[in-house]
Design an enzyme around this catalytic site. Structure first.
Site, PDB file in Angstrom:
ATOM      1  N   ARG A  45      46.864  33.177  26.402  1.00  0.00           N
ATOM      2  CA  ARG A  45      47.024  33.983  27.544  1.00  0.00           C
ATOM      3  C   ARG A  45      48.174  34.817  27.445  1.00  0.00           C
ATOM      4  O   ARG A  45      48.314  36.150  27.872  1.00  0.00           O
ATOM      5  CB  ARG A  45      46.997  33.387  28.932  1.00  0.00           C
ATOM      6  CG  ARG A  45      46.677  34.329  30.115  1.00  0.00           C
ATOM      7  CD  ARG A  45      46.620  33.244  31.479  1.00  0.00           C
ATOM      8  NE  ARG A  45      46.256  33.976  32.432  1.00  0.00           N
ATOM      9  CZ  ARG A  45      46.699  33.956  33.738  1.00  0.00           C
ATOM     10  NH1 ARG A  45      47.730  33.062  33.713  1.00  0.00           N
ATOM     11  NH2 ARG A  45      46.467  34.624  34.674  1.00  0.00           N
ATOM     12  N   ILE A  71      45.494  40.286  35.792  1.00  0.00           N
ATOM     13  CA  ILE A  71      44.744  39.446  34.753  1.00  0.00           C
ATOM     14  C   ILE A  71      44.282  38.238  35.735  1.00  0.00           C
ATOM     15  O   ILE A  71      45.284  37.333  36.592  1.00  0.00           O
ATOM     16  CB  ILE A  71      45.554  38.921  33.750  1.00  0.00           C
ATOM     17  CG1 ILE A  71      44.890  38.041  32.942  1.00  0.00           C
ATOM     18  CG2 ILE A  71      46.882  38.300  34.206  1.00  0.00           C
ATOM     19  CD1 ILE A  71      45.566  37.536  31.449  1.00  0.00           C
ATOM     20  N   SER A  72      42.985  37.809  35.573  1.00  0.00           N
ATOM     21  CA  SER A  72      42.493  36.824  36.657  1.00  0.00           C
ATOM     22  C   SER A  72      43.067  35.374  36.513  1.00  0.00           C
ATOM     23  O   SER A  72      43.632  35.190  35.456  1.00  0.00           O
ATOM     24  CB  SER A  72      40.925  36.709  36.465  1.00  0.00           C
ATOM     25  OG  SER A  72      40.240  37.947  36.742  1.00  0.00           O
ATOM     26  N   GLN A  73      42.934  34.742  37.373  1.00  0.00           N
ATOM     27  CA  GLN A  73      43.717  33.354  37.617  1.00  0.00           C
ATOM     28  C   GLN A  73      42.698  32.455  36.233  1.00  0.00           C
ATOM     29  O   GLN A  73      41.290  32.807  36.298  1.00  0.00           O
ATOM     30  CB  GLN A  73      43.455  32.764  38.743  1.00  0.00           C
ATOM     31  CG  GLN A  73      43.488  31.260  39.167  1.00  0.00           C
ATOM     32  CD  GLN A  73      43.085  30.551  40.436  1.00  0.00           C
ATOM     33  OE1 GLN A  73      42.500  31.445  41.097  1.00  0.00           O
ATOM     34  NE2 GLN A  73      43.144  29.380  40.753  1.00  0.00           N
ATOM     35  N   PRO A  74      43.225  31.494  35.628  1.00  0.00           N
ATOM     36  CA  PRO A  74      42.589  30.835  34.429  1.00  0.00           C
ATOM     37  C   PRO A  74      41.391  30.378  35.018  1.00  0.00           C
ATOM     38  O   PRO A  74      40.128  30.218  34.284  1.00  0.00           O
ATOM     39  CB  PRO A  74      43.730  30.208  34.002  1.00  0.00           C
ATOM     40  CG  PRO A  74      44.817  31.025  34.027  1.00  0.00           C
ATOM     41  CD  PRO A  74      44.843  31.601  35.534  1.00  0.00           C
TER      42      PRO A  74
END
Length: 668
Positions: A45, A71-74
């Protein structure tokens, strides 16, 4: 040479952090497909983040990137990929390439990934980054994502990383028969429901609701129109909202000298006054809340204070401030995370004042101190058993056996919830409910001996029952567990008001997110309610709600749950927020009456705006996504107290309590 070695040692071990993230933030929260977990382990990431944010790469939170995007939450990436039910080798379409991170994860499972990005700068950078990193099966297009990429249809799966008002027809028609489309959908651009659409025939589609989520808006021909979002109806140049706030505000210079007569007049004969806080770690909020509470007790006869804290912990304080004859406890009040929330100099000053105030009054006239929350599962079990051991040993033996079901999970009740949900362990619901039922059956006999102690035992038994349910349903999503928790706090408040009689009055201390009416915020669109909303529904104008806000300063908070307390800088408020309007008023401290405010002010405030909420965790690097929500201030609160720059609460160490009596609630 030594300088180089030192710098190398300071570099984060991203591989270790990535593995920990997958285990703790993804697998532990229910994502189970091996291919998805392996893909999350395989993609770095940090390669998809700006240099300045790489140290935060494996925090489970969204992070800002170029173009005002995130950037989206994992966990959300993994959750959405798993929802696609990929088996390997499929053709997948992604809408919203962003930095390219999710496309890279998909590429580890799918055969070919086609990703569309609306913002040219992002599309160009994502394409170059993915190529440089060797993701040769990912193809990037700059275009309107709501139209899809028809040249490569049909797709086995489509995933959309932005929230739209509806599911775009163009995307549905690009699915294969049997294909799955996962997309956030909602009538509010800032909060959505994640849904899965499965194409079952040429014309028929099946919809499933998966979870409450928050994504950036989906802009395009079949999404939120970009121009409609950018262009606002011109507002009259004069007066501005900050000027209206300044005109209607009641300024004060020092909290200890703030004039309260007009505020008390507005509260009038309200039976329930809820006083909030915009953070769980700001000294000024605590001190002002306590000052108002003292006035309500002294001048309006309020009977008790009820806090966003656990019942057994608050009971220790209650025994102390009301000079009740209880032996010293074997445990410390408010000793679990977050300790600083109540174990601080500000709360201690109020507790000491309340004890001195009560010393001059008859026992039946003394102001009480109670907790409304439900996290203290095992302290409450201990309190129930101790009570039954004294009044009914036979029933105590039965209760001890029933509560034994929860014993293996004493150190981590959340693990019990997951085990019960997945069938790995039996549910303890019926066992803990039977203890409460037995108590209520014997109400007359037990209460006859000591009504106060019976109330305490019953509330602890209710707490165990609700907490057992809370830890089971928390894995279904935030809505169910949030609603259960706030409903429990409301029912506990009602029980206390009933116990103290029809003339009793209560002050409630809790976060703005609990006391501000949820129906006036984006919580309502997620199906959530809260304590303030339930109180308004039950008590109408006899309920008065006070909120707090700040622009910047410092706050006591943690970076993660169960993490250490840190003193963090509060980022200056966003330009579109209520906080910025108050800051721009030029008045550093004020009370703003909202119930009965001038119509011009109310009209200006009725436009939904962003509002900040900082809890026990504060993540400045993702503040917009993590700490702001939409609200309508004059519908949310009856009064708003503003302190432009704030400072952190002051926790105290146990050694500072040397010489205090054994019954002192904050000591051992």
């Amino acid at each position: 040479m030594s300088d180089v070695i030192d710098k190398t040692r300071q570099q984060p071990d991203f591989a270790v952090q990535r593995e920990q993230m997958v285990e703790r933030a993804i697998r532990a929260r229910g994502v189970r497909q091996k291919r998805v977990l392996d893909a999350m382990r395989a993609v770095k990431r940090e390669d998809f983040l700006p240099e300045s944010l790489r140290e935060f790469a494996y925090e489970d939170s969204p992070l800002p990137i170029e173009g005002d995007q995130t950037i989206s939450q994992p966990y959300i990436v993994a959750f959405m990929v798993e929802a696609l039910n990929l088996e390997g080798g499929e053709r997948v379409l992604e809408i919203g390439a962003g930095s390219g991170y999710a496309a890279a994860v998909l590429s580890k499972i799918a055969g070919e990934v086609y990703t569309v990005e609306r913002i040219g700068q992002l599309a160009e950078k994502a394409a170059a980054r993915l190529a440089d990193l060797g993701y040769s099966n990912v193809h990037v297009l700059h275009g309107d994502g709501t139209k899809g990429w028809p040249e490569h249809m049909p797709y086995d799966a489509i995933v959309v990383a932005a929230g739209g008002p509806k599911v775009p027809d163009a995307l549905k028609l690009q699915l294969k028969i049997g294909g799955r489309l996962v997309i956030p959908v909602g009538t509010d651009p800032t909060v959505q429901e994640l849904v899965r659409i499965t194409r079952v025939s040429e014309q028929d589609f099946m919809r499933e609701d998966l979870a409450d989520v928050r994504f950036v808006p989906l802009i395009g021909e079949e999404g939120w129109e970009a121009e409609r979002r950018r262009v606002r109806t011109p507002k009259p140049a004069e007066p501005t909202l900050p000027e209206l706030i300044a005109e209607s505000s009641e300024p004060f210079a020092v909290i200890e000298e703030a004039p309260l007569d007009r505020l008390l007049g507005r509260i009038a004969e309200a039976r329930v006054v809820l006083i909030g806080e915009a953070t769980h770690g700001t000294s000024e909020f605590y001190r002002m809340r306590e000052r108002i509470t003292r006035a309500l007790i002294e001048r309006k006869g309020f009977r008790f204070v009820a806090i966003e804290g656990d019942w057994p912990d608050a009971a220790r304080v209650d025994h102390y401030v009301r000079h009740m004859d209880y032996p010293p406890s074997e445990w410390t009040a408010f000793a679990r995370f977050p300790t600083w929330m109540w174990r601080n100099a500000e709360t201690r000053a109020f507790v000491d004042w309340l004890r001195a105030f009560n010393a001059q009054r008859k026992p039946e006239q003394r102001a009480a101190f109670h907790g409304l929350d439900l996290y203290s599962l095992y302290d409450s079990i201990r309190a129930v058993l101790k009570y039954l051991d004294e009044v009914d040993p036979k029933t105590a033996r039965a209760a001890r056996e029933r509560y034994g079901c929860l014993t293996p999970w004493q150190s981590d009740p959340a693990t019990y919830g997951h085990a019960a949900l997945t069938g790995q362990y039996r549910s303890c619901e019926s066992a803990v409910t039977e203890v409460l039922t037995d108590l209520m059956k014997r109400r007359a006999a037990y209460a006859e001996h000591d009504g106060e102690r019976f109330l305490d035992a019953v509330q602890n038994a209710k707490l165990v029952t609700e907490a057992e349910r809370y830890y089971r349903i928390m894995y279904y999503g935030s809505r169910a567990s949030w609603n259960l928790r706030d409903s429990h706090m409301f029912e506990t408040l009602k029980t206390l008001l009933d116990f103290y009689g029809p003339q009793s009055k209560a002050v409630v201390w809790a976060h703005n997110s609990h006391v501000g009416d949820a129906s006036a915020t984006e919580m309502a669109s997620r199906g959530e309610h809260n304590l303030g909303q339930l109180c308004r529904r039950a008590y109408g104008k006899d309920c008065y709600i006070i909120g707090f806000g700040t622009h910047d300063g410092k706050v006591a908070a943690a970076s993660d749950w169960d993490g250490p307390m840190e003193i963090k800088d509060i980022v200056p408020s966003l330009s579109s927020s209520y906080e910025r309007m108050c800051h721009d008023s030029g008045v550093s401290k004020f009370m703003l009456p909202l119930r009965g405010a001038p119509e011009a002010l109310k009209a200006a405030l009725r436009e939904p705006r962003l509002q900040r909420a900082i809890g026990v965790i504060y993540r400045p690097q993702s503040e917009r996504a993590s700490h702001y929500f939409q609200a309508v201030l004059p519908k949310q609160f009856d009064e708003y107290i503003w302190i432009d720059r704030t400072s952190p609460v002051q926790p105290f160490a146990t050694h500072e309590l040397e010489g205090m009596p054994d019954t002192y609630p904050f000591g051992l």
